[in-house]
Design a protein around this motif. Structure first.
Motif, PDB file in Angstrom:
ATOM      1  N   LEU A 282      29.329 -40.184  -6.742  1.00 38.13           N
ATOM      2  CA  LEU A 282      28.033 -39.790  -7.323  1.00 38.13           C
ATOM      3  C   LEU A 282      28.179 -38.561  -8.200  1.00 38.13           C
ATOM      4  CD1 LEU A 282      25.800 -40.383  -4.174  1.00 38.13           C
ATOM      5  CD2 LEU A 282      25.605 -41.609  -6.350  1.00 38.13           C
ATOM      6  N   ARG A 283      28.997 -37.604  -7.740  1.00 35.25           N
ATOM      7  CA  ARG A 283      29.222 -36.398  -8.540  1.00 35.25           C
ATOM      8  C   ARG A 283      29.888 -36.757  -9.863  1.00 35.25           C
ATOM      9  NH1 ARG A 283      31.198 -33.681  -4.800  1.00 35.25           N
ATOM     10  NH2 ARG A 283      33.402 -34.168  -5.102  1.00 35.25           N
ATOM     11  N   GLU A 284      30.853 -37.668  -9.820  1.00 28.73           N
ATOM     12  CA  GLU A 284      31.530 -38.095 -11.042  1.00 28.73           C
ATOM     13  C   GLU A 284      30.555 -38.795 -11.987  1.00 28.73           C
ATOM     14  OE1 GLU A 284      35.324 -40.920 -12.391  1.00 28.73           O
ATOM     15  OE2 GLU A 284      35.047 -40.354 -10.289  1.00 28.73           O
ATOM     16  N   ALA A 285      29.560 -39.467 -11.424  1.00 27.91           N
ATOM     17  CA  ALA A 285      28.552 -40.166 -12.232  1.00 27.91           C
ATOM     18  C   ALA A 285      27.423 -39.240 -12.664  1.00 27.91           C
ATOM     19  CB  ALA A 285      27.989 -41.350 -11.454  1.00 27.91           C
ATOM     20  N   LYS A 286      27.562 -37.936 -12.403  1.00 30.32           N
ATOM     21  CA  LYS A 286      26.581 -36.916 -12.809  1.00 30.32           C
ATOM     22  C   LYS A 286      25.257 -37.052 -12.060  1.00 30.32           C
ATOM     23  CE  LYS A 286      29.604 -35.710 -15.941  1.00 30.32           C
ATOM     24  NZ  LYS A 286      30.520 -34.575 -15.669  1.00 30.32           N
ATOM     25  N   VAL A 287      25.314 -37.557 -10.825  1.00 29.57           N
ATOM     26  CA  VAL A 287      24.112 -37.685 -10.013  1.00 29.57           C
ATOM     27  C   VAL A 287      23.979 -36.455  -9.118  1.00 29.57           C
ATOM     28  CG1 VAL A 287      22.943 -39.023  -8.213  1.00 29.57           C
ATOM     29  CG2 VAL A 287      24.238 -40.197 -10.010  1.00 29.57           C
ATOM     30  N   GLU A 288      22.824 -35.818  -9.173  1.00 31.64           N
ATOM     31  CA  GLU A 288      22.542 -34.682  -8.295  1.00 31.64           C
ATOM     32  C   GLU A 288      22.111 -35.221  -6.938  1.00 31.64           C
ATOM     33  OE1 GLU A 288      18.965 -31.448  -7.649  1.00 31.64           O
ATOM     34  OE2 GLU A 288      19.546 -31.923  -9.734  1.00 31.64           O
ATOM     35  N   VAL A 289      22.781 -34.774  -5.875  1.00 31.09           N
ATOM     36  CA  VAL A 289      22.470 -35.234  -4.524  1.00 31.09           C
ATOM     37  C   VAL A 289      21.696 -34.159  -3.779  1.00 31.09           C
ATOM     38  CG1 VAL A 289      23.430 -35.883  -2.274  1.00 31.09           C
ATOM     39  CG2 VAL A 289      24.441 -36.793  -4.379  1.00 31.09           C
ATOM     40  N   ARG A 290      20.600 -34.595  -3.156  1.00 37.18           N
ATOM     41  CA  ARG A 290      19.825 -33.713  -2.282  1.00 37.18           C
ATOM     42  C   ARG A 290      19.901 -34.306  -0.884  1.00 37.18           C
ATOM     43  NH1 ARG A 290      14.615 -32.718  -6.370  1.00 37.18           N
ATOM     44  NH2 ARG A 290      15.897 -31.972  -8.118  1.00 37.18           N
ATOM     45  N   GLY A 291      20.595 -33.581   0.010  1.00 33.49           N
ATOM     46  CA  GLY A 291      20.932 -34.179   1.294  1.00 33.49           C
ATOM     47  C   GLY A 291      20.349 -33.477   2.494  1.00 33.49           C
ATOM     48  N   CYS A 292      20.310 -34.227   3.606  1.00 39.85           N
ATOM     49  CA  CYS A 292      19.932 -33.640   4.887  1.00 39.85           C
ATOM     50  C   CYS A 292      21.065 -32.715   5.344  1.00 39.85           C
ATOM     51  CB  CYS A 292      19.687 -34.746   5.905  1.00 39.85           C
ATOM     52  SG  CYS A 292      21.187 -35.620   6.415  1.00 39.85           S
ATOM     53  N   PRO A 293      20.851 -31.891   6.368  1.00 40.32           N
ATOM     54  CA  PRO A 293      21.916 -30.976   6.815  1.00 40.32           C
ATOM     55  C   PRO A 293      23.233 -31.665   7.128  1.00 40.32           C
ATOM     56  CG  PRO A 293      19.828 -30.331   7.789  1.00 40.32           C
ATOM     57  CD  PRO A 293      19.579 -31.619   7.062  1.00 40.32           C
ATOM     58  N   GLN A 294      23.199 -32.825   7.774  1.00 39.40           N
ATOM     59  CA  GLN A 294      24.438 -33.507   8.108  1.00 39.40           C
ATOM     60  C   GLN A 294      25.134 -34.030   6.849  1.00 39.40           C
ATOM     61  OE1 GLN A 294      23.990 -36.273  11.322  1.00 39.40           O
ATOM     62  NE2 GLN A 294      26.135 -36.945  11.273  1.00 39.40           N
ATOM     63  N   THR A 295      24.380 -34.544   5.902  1.00 38.48           N
ATOM     64  CA  THR A 295      24.965 -35.012   4.641  1.00 38.48           C
ATOM     65  C   THR A 295      25.698 -33.887   3.939  1.00 38.48           C
ATOM     66  OG1 THR A 295      23.243 -36.698   4.324  1.00 38.48           O
ATOM     67  CG2 THR A 295      24.428 -35.971   2.359  1.00 38.48           C
ATOM     68  N   ARG A 296      25.137 -32.705   3.969  1.00 37.80           N
ATOM     69  CA  ARG A 296      25.701 -31.569   3.227  1.00 37.80           C
ATOM     70  C   ARG A 296      27.032 -31.103   3.807  1.00 37.80           C
ATOM     71  NH1 ARG A 296      21.500 -27.213   3.290  1.00 37.80           N
ATOM     72  NH2 ARG A 296      22.597 -26.284   1.526  1.00 37.80           N
ATOM     73  N   THR A 297      27.352 -31.527   5.019  1.00 41.34           N
ATOM     74  CA  THR A 297      28.654 -31.157   5.585  1.00 41.34           C
ATOM     75  C   THR A 297      29.791 -31.978   4.976  1.00 41.34           C
ATOM     76  OG1 THR A 297      28.523 -32.754   7.413  1.00 41.34           O
ATOM     77  CG2 THR A 297      27.537 -30.582   7.784  1.00 41.34           C
TER      78      THR A 297
END
Length: 417
Positions: A282-297
């Motif tokens: 997703l980062r390579e595709a230039k997508v900004e991710v907004r995640g829950c606390p567990q996702t952010r780990t």
């Protein structure tokens, strides 16, 4: 007011045209559709010149890139619009189709047949291709159309509608079949919502604000086409390579459309293996991710998802991601935040797939496929008028059949009651 006078004049013309359209032969309607397609291609340069004005104004207003992409017309897109009209011409004509018949004990023969809705008002935003799709579908289904596009596309829509109207006139169809409301004042929308004496139904196509305004203020019956807060749930048993491919397609192939993915839910048993590579892709595709606390780990520099994020249709390169305990929690999340558009599960577990299909309340529910397929042409309907997220009259991609009603035709030989 100027907009009231325009709507009165065009509404009256549409009502008169609808009576004649309901009686047109399939051959005549198909001829008109093919002429409309030819006209678009002949006047492509003129239409693109008008579109250039809209693009320049859109950039000056700071429209986001996905919205500018929806607004842009190229020669290839105009050719695709023309081809869409030709495809509509090839589709079976729904008008006059028998939907059932019976003979009563008293000898009455009762037939149920498909008929046009009449005059359809369509209010939409910055997608000039809607002008063509709406005109073609309404015409084939025997309806007159009163179109009101967004101010962002006024030059494009005006150029397109004039080309189509000229072709229709040259084909001998009644004046008023396809008309564009050229007044861009918001008051024109408010007045159109009260045009009961001419409009049989209104269909809004656009963002949540537009749809809410139409639903809450219209005295004309509304077929609600919904915003798309679409979810994909990656189950514990999912083929993770398949899941990554589906998520990337659903989010990035065209983020500015209603069937694009907005929230990704991941079973906690799959998160450790799946999310690091998924977030990197997703980062390579230039997508900004907004995640829950567990996702952010599982990734660095991720923004924390807020309550508002779960309820947002981004229409942009933004995705909210949440790790869930199990399918029950995923289903609860979808039930709370879904707009009933399109939802997907990626799984190899038959029971999980069947539970998802049965419990998710949406117009389209997928197993192991991208939500981007919720589209009239992809479903084999040809062009569509929109994706209905309501349950009365029509649901899902609205093709020709969804632009009709029915009536009962009764034959007797002197029966009285």
């Amino acid at each position: 007011m100027e907009c009231i006078a325009e709507l009165e004049e065009k509404g009256k013309a549409a009502k008169a045209a609808a009576r004649k359209l309901a009686t047109l032969s399939t051959e005549m309607k198909n001829k008109a559709l093919r002429m409309m397609a030819d006209g678009l291609e002949r006047h492509a340069g003129q239409i693109m010149a008008a579109n250039l004005l809209d693009m320049e104004q859109g950039r000056a207003k700071g429209l986001a890139e996905p919205l500018l992409d929806r607004l842009l017309l190229t020669k290839e897109r105009i050719e695709a619009m023309a081809q869409g009209l030709r495809q509509i011409a090839q589709l079976p004509d729904p008008i006059g189709e028998g939907l059932g018949a019976q003979q009563r004990p008293n000898g009455l023969r009762i037939n149920k047949v498909r008929v046009p809705l009449g005059v359809i008002g369509i209010i939409y935003e910055a997608r000039p291709n809607v002008t063509v799709d709406a005109a073609g579908l309404c015409l084939k289904a025997g309806n007159a159309a009163l179109l009101r596009g967004g101010s962002e596309a006024i030059h494009s829509n005006t150029a397109i509608s004039r080309v189509l109207a000229k072709e229709i006139e040259d084909c001998g169809l009644p004046f008023g079949c396809i008309q564009l409301v050229e007044n861009t004042d918001r008051q024109a929308v408010r007045e159109m919502l009260r045009l009961n004496r001419y409009l049989d139904v209104i269909i809004p196509r656009g963002g949540a604000g537009l749809i809410r305004t139409v639903v809450e203020n219209s005295t004309v019956p509304v077929i609600e086409t919904g915003t798309g807060i679409c979810h994909a749930y990656v189950d514990a048993s999912a083929d993770l390579a398949m899941a990554q491919k589906i998520v990337l397609n659903a989010k990035t192939s065209r983020p500015g459309v209603c069937n694009a993915l907005e929230t990704l839910l991941v079973h906690q048993a799959a998160a450790k293996e799946f999310l690091p590579s998924m977030l990197a892709a997703l980062r390579e595709a230039k997508v900004e991710v907004r995640g829950c606390p567990q996702t952010r780990t599982y990734g660095s520099g991720l923004q924390e998802a807020s309550e508002e994020d779960w309820a947002t249709e981004y229409l942009d390169y933004i995705l909210s991601v949440k790790v869930v305990e199990d399918i029950s929690v995923a289903l609860d999340h979808i039930d709370r935040y879904s707009t009933r558009h399109s939802e997907a599960i990626i799984t190899r577990d038959y029971d999980a797939a069947q539970r998802f299909l049965k419990e998710v309340d949406a117009a389209a529910v997928y197993v192991n496929a991208s939500t981007r397929f919720t589209d009239g042409s992809e479903f084999g309907f040809g062009a569509e008028i929109g994706i209905s997220t309501q349950k009365l009259h029509a649901r899902g991609p609205m093709g020709l059949a969804e632009l009709t009603s029915y009536k009962y035709i009764i034959y007797g030989d002197g029966q009285i009651r």
